[in-house]
Design a protein around this motif. Structure first.
Motif, PDB file in Angstrom:
ATOM      1  N   GLN A  56       4.002  18.302  -9.158  1.00  0.00           N
ATOM      2  CA  GLN A  56       2.647  17.811  -8.927  1.00  0.00           C
ATOM      3  C   GLN A  56       2.692  16.316  -8.600  1.00  0.00           C
ATOM      4  N   LEU A  57       2.182  15.954  -7.433  1.00  0.00           N
ATOM      5  CA  LEU A  57       1.997  14.555  -7.058  1.00  0.00           C
ATOM      6  C   LEU A  57       0.506  14.273  -7.061  1.00  0.00           C
ATOM      7  N   HIS A  58       0.071  13.292  -7.852  1.00  0.00           N
ATOM      8  CA  HIS A  58      -1.351  12.946  -7.951  1.00  0.00           C
ATOM      9  C   HIS A  58      -1.543  11.453  -7.697  1.00  0.00           C
ATOM     10  N   VAL A  59      -2.585  11.119  -6.953  1.00  0.00           N
ATOM     11  CA  VAL A  59      -3.027   9.730  -6.795  1.00  0.00           C
ATOM     12  C   VAL A  59      -4.448   9.663  -7.341  1.00  0.00           C
ATOM     13  N   TYR A  60      -4.650   8.830  -8.357  1.00  0.00           N
ATOM     14  CA  TYR A  60      -5.878   8.888  -9.144  1.00  0.00           C
ATOM     15  C   TYR A  60      -6.926   7.870  -8.700  1.00  0.00           C
ATOM     16  N   ALA A  99      -2.252  14.245   5.362  1.00  0.00           N
ATOM     17  CA  ALA A  99      -1.695  15.564   5.044  1.00  0.00           C
ATOM     18  C   ALA A  99      -2.801  16.569   4.762  1.00  0.00           C
ATOM     19  N   ILE A 100      -3.820  16.137   4.015  1.00  0.00           N
ATOM     20  CA  ILE A 100      -4.941  17.031   3.690  1.00  0.00           C
ATOM     21  C   ILE A 100      -5.681  17.439   4.959  1.00  0.00           C
ATOM     22  N   ALA A 119       0.039  -2.701  -4.337  1.00  0.00           N
ATOM     23  CA  ALA A 119      -0.216  -2.981  -2.921  1.00  0.00           C
ATOM     24  C   ALA A 119       0.146  -1.798  -2.032  1.00  0.00           C
ATOM     25  N   GLY A 120       0.913  -0.847  -2.566  1.00  0.00           N
ATOM     26  CA  GLY A 120       1.281   0.323  -1.781  1.00  0.00           C
ATOM     27  C   GLY A 120       0.225   1.412  -1.757  1.00  0.00           C
ATOM     28  N   LEU A 121      -0.877   1.216  -2.498  1.00  0.00           N
ATOM     29  CA  LEU A 121      -1.890   2.267  -2.607  1.00  0.00           C
ATOM     30  C   LEU A 121      -2.521   2.629  -1.265  1.00  0.00           C
ATOM     31  N   PRO A 122      -2.960   1.674  -0.437  1.00  0.00           N
ATOM     32  CA  PRO A 122      -3.629   2.076   0.813  1.00  0.00           C
ATOM     33  C   PRO A 122      -2.772   2.981   1.692  1.00  0.00           C
ATOM     34  N   ALA A 123      -1.491   2.630   1.864  1.00  0.00           N
ATOM     35  CA  ALA A 123      -0.620   3.448   2.710  1.00  0.00           C
ATOM     36  C   ALA A 123      -0.365   4.813   2.079  1.00  0.00           C
ATOM     37  N   LEU A 124      -0.174   4.849   0.768  1.00  0.00           N
ATOM     38  CA  LEU A 124       0.045   6.115   0.064  1.00  0.00           C
ATOM     39  C   LEU A 124      -1.192   6.996   0.167  1.00  0.00           C
ATOM     40  N   HIS A 125      -2.339   6.400  -0.046  1.00  0.00           N
ATOM     41  CA  HIS A 125      -3.608   7.126   0.034  1.00  0.00           C
ATOM     42  C   HIS A 125      -3.803   7.687   1.443  1.00  0.00           C
ATOM     43  N   TRP A 166       6.081  13.989   2.716  1.00  0.00           N
ATOM     44  CA  TRP A 166       7.429  13.423   2.528  1.00  0.00           C
ATOM     45  C   TRP A 166       7.372  11.900   2.591  1.00  0.00           C
ATOM     46  N   ALA A 167       6.605  11.375   3.536  1.00  0.00           N
ATOM     47  CA  ALA A 167       6.433   9.922   3.634  1.00  0.00           C
ATOM     48  C   ALA A 167       5.774   9.366   2.370  1.00  0.00           C
ATOM     49  N   ALA A 168       4.795  10.103   1.850  1.00  0.00           N
ATOM     50  CA  ALA A 168       4.130   9.657   0.622  1.00  0.00           C
ATOM     51  C   ALA A 168       5.126   9.597  -0.537  1.00  0.00           C
ATOM     52  N   LEU A 169       5.995  10.597  -0.628  1.00  0.00           N
ATOM     53  CA  LEU A 169       6.995  10.607  -1.695  1.00  0.00           C
ATOM     54  C   LEU A 169       7.947   9.421  -1.571  1.00  0.00           C
ATOM     55  N   TRP A 170       8.358   9.104  -0.348  1.00  0.00           N
ATOM     56  CA  TRP A 170       9.221   7.938  -0.154  1.00  0.00           C
ATOM     57  C   TRP A 170       8.496   6.654  -0.550  1.00  0.00           C
ATOM     58  N   ARG A 171       7.210   6.591  -0.266  1.00  0.00           N
ATOM     59  CA  ARG A 171       6.444   5.403  -0.669  1.00  0.00           C
ATOM     60  C   ARG A 171       6.392   5.289  -2.190  1.00  0.00           C
ATOM     61  N   VAL A 172       6.219   6.424  -2.861  1.00  0.00           N
ATOM     62  CA  VAL A 172       6.230   6.421  -4.324  1.00  0.00           C
ATOM     63  C   VAL A 172       7.582   5.942  -4.841  1.00  0.00           C
ATOM     64  N   ALA A 173       8.648   6.378  -4.177  1.00  0.00           N
ATOM     65  CA  ALA A 173       9.998   6.001  -4.618  1.00  0.00           C
ATOM     66  C   ALA A 173      10.280   4.519  -4.432  1.00  0.00           C
ATOM     67  N   HIS A 174       9.505   3.843  -3.570  1.00  0.00           N
ATOM     68  CA  HIS A 174       9.762   2.431  -3.288  1.00  0.00           C
ATOM     69  C   HIS A 174       8.602   1.533  -3.711  1.00  0.00           C
ATOM     70  N   LEU A 175       7.794   2.010  -4.614  1.00  0.00           N
ATOM     71  CA  LEU A 175       6.729   1.146  -5.126  1.00  0.00           C
ATOM     72  C   LEU A 175       7.344  -0.050  -5.834  1.00  0.00           C
ATOM     73  N   THR A 176       6.785  -1.207  -5.586  1.00  0.00           N
ATOM     74  CA  THR A 176       7.286  -2.427  -6.215  1.00  0.00           C
ATOM     75  C   THR A 176       6.802  -2.490  -7.647  1.00  0.00           C
ATOM     76  N   PRO A 177       7.709  -2.645  -8.604  1.00  0.00           N
ATOM     77  CA  PRO A 177       7.253  -2.755  -9.997  1.00  0.00           C
ATOM     78  C   PRO A 177       6.312  -3.942 -10.150  1.00  0.00           C
ATOM     79  N   PRO A 178       5.254  -3.799 -10.955  1.00  0.00           N
ATOM     80  CA  PRO A 178       4.344  -4.926 -11.154  1.00  0.00           C
ATOM     81  C   PRO A 178       5.057  -6.102 -11.819  1.00  0.00           C
ATOM     82  N   ALA A 179       4.597  -7.286 -11.498  1.00  0.00           N
ATOM     83  CA  ALA A 179       5.167  -8.487 -12.118  1.00  0.00           C
ATOM     84  C   ALA A 179       4.930  -8.452 -13.615  1.00  0.00           C
ATOM     85  N   PRO A 180       5.869  -8.981 -14.403  1.00  0.00           N
ATOM     86  CA  PRO A 180       5.676  -8.995 -15.856  1.00  0.00           C
ATOM     87  C   PRO A 180       4.370  -9.693 -16.219  1.00  0.00           C
TER      88      PRO A 180
END
Length: 267
Positions: free
Chosen positions: A38-42, A118-119, A106-112, A134-148
């Protein structure tokens, strides 16, 4: 479960994509998909438990849950929408470890946009559905971790702002949690971490510190001060002053600025 292992060298098989709508039939869902990821964007606030691990969902977060995993959602709204894809993932190739839940940032717009494409393609273009997902999954895999984070949690700041603005009003922990966009239990944990105290104790402390200020620095009547700090019952206000400030309202007023120093809410 905090992370999952995925293989993205080959495209997934997309079984279904769409917009999930939850809440109208009840505020809790418990289920699992025996064979599908399950891949979900909330786009909402909710509580999520994946296996035995609890998470807080906020708009802009994305989750990736493996097959045969029990999930439990508790929604805070009557209508909660997310974008989803149900997938069969490849089992070979380079293994990548991804968080079960993370902020898209910052990756949300492209992922969305990829999932919306796809829908839209689902009825007529299955190849594009696969490509966009598949592109969305790659974007998820390369999300930049938030700054501390260097300051207080944003939800804690929002809760404190709400409390300080509404000391004269009835305040409840669930109501403050809704305003801050977190669950009741998460708010309690935040206050414990930031102040070492409970939410209720924090509110009581802030009310009595404001009462001290008004008693010592203003000519407002005691009844008006009691109402201004959300304790309009004079007997209850008297008891609270004796317990928190070491004397009756008149005694505190009589001491003026020579009373006990203000205690930190972190004490």
């Amino acid at each position: 479960m905090r992370t999952v292992t995925v293989h993205l060298d080959a495209p997934p098989r997309v079984v279904n994509v769409g917009v999930g709508v939850h809440g109208p039939a009840g505020h809790t869902d418990v289920f699992r998909l025996p064979d599908l990821w399950q891949l979900h964007v909330y786009g909402y606030v909710a509580d999520l438990t994946v296996g035995d691990t609890a998470y807080t969902i906020r708009p802009g977060r994305v989750s990736l849950v493996p097959p045969a995993t029990t999930v439990r959602y508790h929604y805070h709204q009557d209508r909660s929408e997310h974008l989803y894809a149900h997938l069969l993932m490849p089992s070979t190739g380079t293994a990548r470890s991804l968080p079960v839940l993370q902020d898209a940032g910052a990756g949300l717009p492209a992922l969305h946009a990829a999932l919306l494409q796809a829908i839209a393609a689902a009825p007529t273009e299955p190849g594009r559905v696969t490509a966009e997902t598949w592109a969305a999954l790659w974007r998820v895999a390369h999300l930049t971790p938030p700054a501390p984070r260097t300051g207080p949690h944003p939800a804690f700041t929002a809760a404190v702002t709400h409390i300080e603005s509404h000391l004269a009003d009835p305040l409840t922990v669930p109501g403050i949690a809704r305003t801050a966009g977190v669950s009741h239990n998460h708010l309690i944990r935040l206050f414990r971490a930031e102040t070492g105290d409970t939410v209720v104790s924090y509110i009581r402390h802030r009310r009595l510190e404001r009462a001290r200020h008004l008693l010592c620095e203003s000519t407002l009547s005691i009844a008006a001060i009691a109402a201004a700090v959300g304790i309009p019952d004079l007997q209850a206000f008297n008891k609270a002053c004796r317990r928190e400030l070491g004397g009756s309202p008149r005694a505190v007023r009589g001491r003026g600025g020579s009373g006990p120093a203000e205690e930190s809410p972190r004490a």
